[in-house]
Enzyme design. Structure first.
Site, mmCIF file in Angstrom:
data_model
loop_
_atom_site.group_PDB
_atom_site.id
_atom_site.type_symbol
_atom_site.label_atom_id
_atom_site.label_comp_id
_atom_site.label_asym_id
_atom_site.label_seq_id
_atom_site.Cartn_x
_atom_site.Cartn_y
_atom_site.Cartn_z
ATOM 1 N N TRP A 61 0.816 -1.212 0.000
ATOM 2 C CA TRP A 61 0.000 0.000 0.000
ATOM 3 C C TRP A 61 0.847 1.258 0.000
ATOM 4 O O TRP A 61 0.521 2.232 -0.682
ATOM 5 C CB TRP A 61 -1.006 -0.009 1.157
ATOM 6 C CG TRP A 61 -2.091 -1.017 0.927
ATOM 7 C CD1 TRP A 61 -2.360 -2.128 1.671
ATOM 8 C CD2 TRP A 61 -3.057 -1.043 -0.150
ATOM 9 N NE1 TRP A 61 -3.413 -2.833 1.126
ATOM 10 C CE2 TRP A 61 -3.867 -2.189 0.015
ATOM 11 C CE3 TRP A 61 -3.304 -0.198 -1.237
ATOM 12 C CZ2 TRP A 61 -4.908 -2.518 -0.870
ATOM 13 C CZ3 TRP A 61 -4.337 -0.522 -2.116
ATOM 14 C CH2 TRP A 61 -5.129 -1.665 -1.926
ATOM 15 N N ASP A 108 -1.801 6.514 6.340
ATOM 16 C CA ASP A 108 -2.889 5.669 5.835
ATOM 17 C C ASP A 108 -3.189 4.613 6.906
ATOM 18 O O ASP A 108 -2.475 3.639 7.049
ATOM 19 C CB ASP A 108 -2.425 5.003 4.529
ATOM 20 C CG ASP A 108 -3.443 4.008 3.977
ATOM 21 O OD1 ASP A 108 -4.522 3.847 4.586
ATOM 22 O OD2 ASP A 108 -3.149 3.392 2.928
ATOM 23 N N LYS A 118 -12.470 -1.742 6.184
ATOM 24 C CA LYS A 118 -11.669 -2.707 6.944
ATOM 25 C C LYS A 118 -12.164 -2.760 8.392
ATOM 26 O O LYS A 118 -12.572 -3.786 8.888
ATOM 27 C CB LYS A 118 -10.182 -2.322 6.925
ATOM 28 C CG LYS A 118 -9.610 -1.990 5.543
ATOM 29 C CD LYS A 118 -9.495 -3.184 4.636
ATOM 30 C CE LYS A 118 -9.243 -2.877 3.173
ATOM 31 N NZ LYS A 118 -8.132 -2.045 2.799
HETATM 32 C C1 LIG Z 1 -7.576 -1.496 1.502
HETATM 33 C C2 LIG Z 1 -6.494 -0.501 1.637
HETATM 34 C C3 LIG Z 1 -6.358 0.572 0.743
HETATM 35 C C4 LIG Z 1 -7.226 0.737 -0.492
HETATM 36 O O1 LIG Z 1 -8.531 0.967 -0.201
HETATM 37 P P1 LIG Z 1 -9.600 1.227 -1.379
HETATM 38 O O2 LIG Z 1 -10.779 1.685 -0.615
HETATM 39 O O3 LIG Z 1 -9.813 -0.098 -2.055
HETATM 40 O O4 LIG Z 1 -9.048 2.226 -2.287
HETATM 41 C C5 LIG Z 1 -5.349 1.496 0.954
HETATM 42 N N1 LIG Z 1 -4.530 1.377 2.015
HETATM 43 C C6 LIG Z 1 -4.624 0.355 2.886
HETATM 44 C C7 LIG Z 1 -3.668 0.288 4.043
HETATM 45 C C8 LIG Z 1 -5.607 -0.609 2.732
HETATM 46 O O5 LIG Z 1 -5.710 -1.617 3.618
#
Ligand SMILES: *Cc1c(COP(=O)(O)O)cnc(C)c1O
Length: 360
Positions: free
Chosen positions: A102, A171, A195
């Site tokens: 990511w 993030d 998540k």
């Molecule tokens: C799932 C995830 C993303 C991407 O999320 P989307 O909503 O599919 O764009 C980005 N960063 C992390 C750490 C993730 O777990």
């Protein structure tokens, strides 16, 4: 009806109590005579839901008035572009820490907007560890330092932050609300909801107010953090149902005793699963033990040829979505806030049983 233990990395399991409450309110929200899905985002009813979600999140994360809470759209992946587009205005570079899939994607997008200074990378170590913060390459004139404290795919998590005067942009998609953090150490936090917070469709952004001044008028309006803040996340129609579900999850979390209480459960769950993996030659986890994720636990079988059988049998045993990400293979159990200890114990029980039948 039968519900199984769902180990999906995202969209992930939601607390059953939340789904039940949403079901009970689905046709008629609090006497409004309509579903949340059917009401105007400008109605007083929806405004009260939005206000409730913000207030609960503020309490849960102890967010001060120095920060603005925004509900953005497009997933965390859109934020990978939106963040440099907003925050590098007036700067020549941004620093990025590379600790896995990511962070790499965030870097790739940022390069379209600014000069990316690679602060450090554990790519050479197959992302099984975190670069030593003492040796980071930081540009003091950069716009910010971006990092991803929980790499959902690799299963790598770090709690400490580098010592820097740069605003830290993090993030937290797969770790928000799973552990206590000091928000005041961040310039900006963002997290896709699917998540650990709610359904897909909304991204929580917590932005330090002084950083909003960087957003230029030349940005697409719906991308502009300052405009989003000025309009209380409603420049256009926000993902209303996703925000409502997030509010119910926040309410559930408060009833669990808040983040400190859920963190203790998360520690107990992760410890139990890693102990089961480490206590067997049949299973293995490759991550530096100091940086093992509490949320996403990848593991491999000593005999790779048994993977398909493992997945088939675990599914039949009511343990869903244990396959690892297509880029790394193996297995992965995502054990976010909504996964009860009983689910982790059921997985451990299955793993022991499977080893007993297929191990040497
Ligand atoms: C799932 C995830 C993303 C991407 O999320 P989307 O909503 O599919 O764009 C980005 N960063 C992390 C750490 C993730 O777990």
């Amino acid at each position: 009806m039968s519900r199984v233990y769902n180990f999906c990395s995202g969209p992930a399991a939601l607390p059953e109590a939340v789904l039940e409450k949403a079901q009970s309110e689905l046709l008629d929200w609090h006497g409004a005579g309509v579903s949340v899905m059917e009401m105007s985002h400008r109605s007083s009813e929806f405004k009260s839901i939005l206000a409730s979600a913000k207030a609960r999140l503020s309490r849960l994360m102890n967010i001060s008035d120095d920060y603005e809470i925004l509900f953005a759209q497009g997933g965390a992946s859109t934020l990978f572009a939106q963040i440099p587009a907003n925050l590098t205005h007036g700067f020549n570079s941004a620093c990025y820490l590379d600790t896995g899939a990511w962070s790499s994607k965030a870097i790739k997008e940022a390069k379209k907007y600014t000069n990316v200074v690679l602060a450090g990378s554990s790519k050479e170590q197959s992302y099984h560890t975190v670069p030593d913060f003492a040796t980071l390459n930081l540009d003091d004139s950069a716009a910010y330092l971006h990092l991803c404290p929980n790499e959902t795919i690799g299963g790598l998590e770090f709690a400490d932050l580098p010592d820097t005067s740069l605003p830290i942009v993090a993030d937290l998609s797969s770790t928000i609300l799973s552990r206590q953090i000091d928000v005041s150490r961040y310039g900006m936090i963002y997290a896709g909801a699917q998540k650990n917070v709610g359904p897909a469709g909304v991204v929580i952004c917590i932005v330090r107010k002084d950083l909003l001044a960087r957003s230029s008028d030349t940005l697409p309006t719906v991308w502009n953090f300052a405009t989003l803040a000025a309009n209380d996340s409603m420049i256009n129609t926000p993902p209303t149902f996703a925000i409502y579900l997030a509010d119910l999850v926040f309410e559930w979390l408060e009833a669990q005793g808040g983040v400190a209480a859920i963190e203790q459960q998360n520690i107990a769950k992760a410890n139990a699963l890693y102990a089961a993996i480490d206590g067997s030659d049949f299973y293995a986890n490759p991550i530096d033990p100091r940086y093992r994720s509490r949320m996403n636990v990848p593991f491999t079988l000593a005999d790779e040829s048994l993977e398909a059988t493992f997945l088939e049998e675990s599914k039949a045993a009511g343990l869903r979505t244990l396959e690892g990400h297509r880029s790394v293979g193996g297995m992965r159990a995502s054990i976010y806030n909504a996964m009860p200890m009983e689910g982790v114990q059921a997985l451990i029980g299955f793993m022991r049983d499977f080893e007993g039948r297929y191990g040497k």
